[in-house]
Design a protein around this motif. Structure first.
Motif, mmCIF file in Angstrom:
data_model
loop_
_atom_site.group_PDB
_atom_site.id
_atom_site.type_symbol
_atom_site.label_atom_id
_atom_site.label_comp_id
_atom_site.label_asym_id
_atom_site.label_seq_id
_atom_site.Cartn_x
_atom_site.Cartn_y
_atom_site.Cartn_z
ATOM 1 N N LYS A 21 18.839 43.648 28.223
ATOM 2 C CA LYS A 21 18.191 44.025 26.970
ATOM 3 C C LYS A 21 16.727 44.376 27.196
ATOM 4 N N GLN A 22 16.037 43.586 28.016
ATOM 5 C CA GLN A 22 14.628 43.851 28.300
ATOM 6 C C GLN A 22 14.455 45.126 29.120
ATOM 7 N N LEU A 26 12.049 48.711 28.522
ATOM 8 C CA LEU A 26 10.981 48.990 29.485
ATOM 9 C C LEU A 26 10.530 50.437 29.378
ATOM 10 N N LEU A 102 13.038 37.405 34.054
ATOM 11 C CA LEU A 102 13.163 37.597 32.614
ATOM 12 C C LEU A 102 11.816 37.423 31.920
ATOM 13 N N LEU A 105 9.634 40.501 32.530
ATOM 14 C CA LEU A 105 10.056 41.627 31.705
ATOM 15 C C LEU A 105 9.638 41.420 30.247
ATOM 16 N N GLN A 106 9.767 40.195 29.751
ATOM 17 C CA GLN A 106 9.367 39.912 28.375
ATOM 18 C C GLN A 106 7.864 40.083 28.187
ATOM 19 N N ASN A 109 7.095 43.817 28.150
ATOM 20 C CA ASN A 109 7.496 44.429 26.886
ATOM 21 C C ASN A 109 6.661 43.939 25.706
ATOM 22 N N LYS A 110 6.057 42.770 25.829
ATOM 23 C CA LYS A 110 5.218 42.249 24.758
ATOM 24 C C LYS A 110 3.823 42.865 24.778
#
Length: 141
Positions: A21-22, A26, A102, A105-106, A109-110
């Protein structure tokens, strides 16, 4: 005599789907350059190498073909770091020694993905042939 394997071969389905999902979110549009530094012999470098693998995927690189991804291999037991240089020459640095793939990646994306310039969609409505004729006075060319 073989060495017994200690560990798991698969990730849980929850983590795998969360990473997928992440990865879909991207976006490299706001990034000019990515520098990933790590010592390959350090114990806490696996997540950084996984993040490097994710960043070099063809779907991710297609979001910005001008983004340069540079890897620096160090041998000084330093903490792995990921430095992003944005299009406006600002820098964002992740110290990734104690983070998982994870979490990296979070964080990306944040903090970085929202900086992508949103596509400017045209607000004009497409015209039909009859509307174009009305504007030109019905003249054929």
């Amino acid at each position: 005599m073989s060495v017994p394997f200690s560990g798991t071969l698969k990730r849980s389905a929850g983590i795998g789907s969360a990473i997928a999902k992440q990865l879909k979110l991207l976006n490299l549009k706001p990034v000019k350059k990515v520098v990933i530094k790590f010592d390959p012999f350090a114990e806490n470098v696996t997540a950084t190498r996984d993040f490097l693998f994710c960043m070099t995927g063809s779907n991710v690189q297609a979001t910005n073909l001008n983004c340069k991804i540079k890897t620096e291999i160090l041998c000084d037991r330093s903490e792995p770091t990921i430095c992003f240089t944005l299009n406006d020459n600002q820098s964002i640095m992740f110290k990734s020694g104690n983070l998982t793939n994870l979490e990296l990646l979070q964080l990306y994306n944040k903090h970085v993905t929202p900086l992508a310039a949103e596509d400017k969609t045209s607000t004009t409505v497409p015209q039909t042939k009859s509307e174009k004729k009305k504007k030109t006075g019905g003249k054929k060319r």
